[in-house]
Write a protein that holds these residues in place. Structure first.
Motif, PDB file in Angstrom:
ATOM      1  N   ILE A  83      16.355  -2.569   2.627  1.00  0.00           N
ATOM      2  CA  ILE A  83      14.942  -2.781   2.949  1.00  0.00           C
ATOM      3  C   ILE A  83      14.666  -4.269   3.111  1.00  0.00           C
ATOM      4  N   TRP A  99      10.779   3.792   5.757  1.00  0.00           N
ATOM      5  CA  TRP A  99      11.432   3.672   4.458  1.00  0.00           C
ATOM      6  C   TRP A  99      10.870   4.684   3.478  1.00  0.00           C
ATOM      7  N   THR A 101      10.041   6.322  -0.236  1.00  0.00           N
ATOM      8  CA  THR A 101       9.711   5.870  -1.584  1.00  0.00           C
ATOM      9  C   THR A 101      10.775   6.355  -2.572  1.00  0.00           C
ATOM     10  N   GLY A 111       6.881   1.770  -7.798  1.00  0.00           N
ATOM     11  CA  GLY A 111       6.084   0.656  -7.288  1.00  0.00           C
ATOM     12  C   GLY A 111       6.615  -0.694  -7.738  1.00  0.00           C
ATOM     13  N   ASN A 114       9.168  -1.679  -5.301  1.00  0.00           N
ATOM     14  CA  ASN A 114       8.512  -2.253  -4.126  1.00  0.00           C
ATOM     15  C   ASN A 114       8.045  -3.681  -4.388  1.00  0.00           C
ATOM     16  N   TYR A 153      -2.549  -1.021  -5.893  1.00  0.00           N
ATOM     17  CA  TYR A 153      -1.565  -0.018  -6.311  1.00  0.00           C
ATOM     18  C   TYR A 153      -1.887   0.498  -7.715  1.00  0.00           C
ATOM     19  N   HIS A 162       3.508  -1.987  -6.417  1.00  0.00           N
ATOM     20  CA  HIS A 162       3.048  -2.482  -5.117  1.00  0.00           C
ATOM     21  C   HIS A 162       3.297  -1.390  -4.086  1.00  0.00           C
ATOM     22  N   LEU A 164       4.633   0.408  -0.793  1.00  0.00           N
ATOM     23  CA  LEU A 164       5.779   0.184   0.084  1.00  0.00           C
ATOM     24  C   LEU A 164       5.344   0.017   1.536  1.00  0.00           C
ATOM     25  N   LEU A 167       4.542  -3.612   3.147  1.00  0.00           N
ATOM     26  CA  LEU A 167       5.406  -4.782   2.935  1.00  0.00           C
ATOM     27  C   LEU A 167       5.755  -5.487   4.244  1.00  0.00           C
TER      28      LEU A 167
END
Length: 405
Positions: A83, A99, A101, A111, A114, A153, A162, A164, A167
């Motif tokens: 990623i 992507w 989770t 999270g 992330n 989040y 956070h 995903l 990003l």
């Protein structure tokens, strides 16, 4: 590497499995199954404090839990490195991959996984800023963007982390395209068909704004889809015989169907053309969006683009849930409503029913009435849902010459 096992770790996410297929070899060649640099304690304890949050005492133990798994499950480390490569190191953003989770791997700490990837962008942002001769404060602004979405989040999931899905936005900063200047972010983007036509008088500098041809409106003068049974008005724009005629837009963003506006093109010129590079502005999460802070950001942005890129900004524009005219009704004394009144609003976009939910509730689709109404904004969302009004994004522009320098 064992893709089948990775797919199993990611709960056989169909979107990821299908979208990653053309890029498997590239991702394998540009990643490893070793612990990512951004999972090292020295790294995250240096960069997380820059995000402007005061929750390190609960975030760091969660990070350590994620790191323990990354150390014992090589495919999880591989996925993190993939990623990071696809979003931040690849020559061009790998936008084609959806992507997946990682709840099956990290549980409630998905999270946090992330968040580590978000933090991994910051050294690359700083590297670009050094290249441009900018000081560290510009990178701190991007770190606060990460912190803002960490708050979103947490609101949605009740624990740290956070999202995903957003990003990719950090890539614009790594590329040296997006800069946070004060309260706002700025990103050069072309004028597009969601915006109206802006004409300027060659002699007096007066501005007249016209709807695009065939924009369709309901009885409340809000845009609806052309095929909608709610269509009551249709805007016309005709260019002929050295004149342009059409439906004017008031500064409130409402179309004026009371009369037809006609402009002589010897006296009026199209101020901004479709595809012309302008500067879009974006509003990071967080408070403090006072009129003074907004104006200072705009003023400093004019100076910044002239100094850094020898560019004279002509016009700033924005499409955002924040410019939905409903906030004039629901929150007339708010900073949001004040900003609308200090801008030239344009007809808002066709309602999608979800604009703003992700930024406030951390979910793209949800019912605000099922969340605790902690603020006046939360209560406003609930009232909108109570009367079954669809959410929509609004739009605005500000001529750079009208900013108080």
């Amino acid at each position: 590497m064992n893709w089948e096992k990775l797919f199993d770790l990611l709960a056989y996410n169909k979107d990821f499995m299908q979208s990653v297929e053309p890029f498997k070899q590239e991702l394998e060649l540009n990643s490893t199954d070793t612990l990512p640099f951004f999972a090292e304690e020295d790294f995250y304890t240096e960069y997380y404090p820059l995000c402007g949050r005061d929750d390190a005492e609960k975030v760091y133990p969660a990070i350590k839990s994620v790191v323990r798994i990354l150390k014992t499950e090589p495919l999880a480390a591989r996925y993190a490195n993939m990623i990071h490569y696809g979003l931040f190191r690849r020559e061009k953003l790998l936008a084609e991959v959806s992507w997946a989770t990682t709840e099956k791997i990290f549980g409630d700490n998905a999270g946090i996984f992330n968040l580590l990837i978000a933090l991994s962008a910051l050294p690359f942002v700083r590297r670009k800023h050094i290249e441009l001769g900018l000081d560290e404060s510009f990178m701190y602004g991007i770190a606060r963007w990460i912190g803002g979405f960490a708050g979103v989040y947490e609101k949605a999931n009740h624990h740290a982390g956070h999202p995903l899905a957003n990003l990719y936005w950090l890539r614009f900063s790594i590329n040296g395209e997006l800069f946070r200047i004060g309260r706002l972010e700025f990103l050069p983007r072309p004028w597009n068909v969601d915006m109206p036509h802006v004409y300027k008088n060659r002699r007096t500098n007066q501005i007249v704004v016209l709807c695009r041809n065939n924009w369709t409106f309901d009885k409340n003068l809000l845009r609806v889809a052309p095929e909608s049974p709610e269509v009551e008005f249709i805007a016309e724009l005709v260019v002929a015989n050295n004149h342009v005629s059409g439906t004017a837009v008031l500064s409130s963003g409402m179309p004026d169907f009371e009369k037809k506006t006609v402009l002589n093109l010897d006296e009026w010129e199209l101020y901004v053309k479709d595809g012309e590079q302008c500067v879009s502005l974006h509003i990071p999460c967080g408070g403090g969006m006072t009129p003074e802070a907004v104006n200072r950001s705009l003023k400093d942005a004019v100076t910044f683009y002239k100094k850094m890129f020898d560019t004279d900004v002509k016009i700033f524009f924005c499409t955002s849930w924040l410019f939905n005219p409903v906030w004039q009704k629901e929150l007339p004394d708010s900073n949001i409503a004040r900003w609308q009144r200090n801008s030239f609003m344009t007809p808002p976009l066709i309602a999608d029913g979800i604009s703003g939910l992700f930024f406030i509730y951390g979910q793209r689709e949800c019912d605000p009435r099922r969340s605790e109404a902690e603020t006046s904004l939360h209560r406003a969302f609930c009232r909108i849902f109570d009367r079954q009004e669809k959410l929509r994004a609004g739009a605005m522009f500000i001529l750079a010459e009208n900013i108080y320098l």
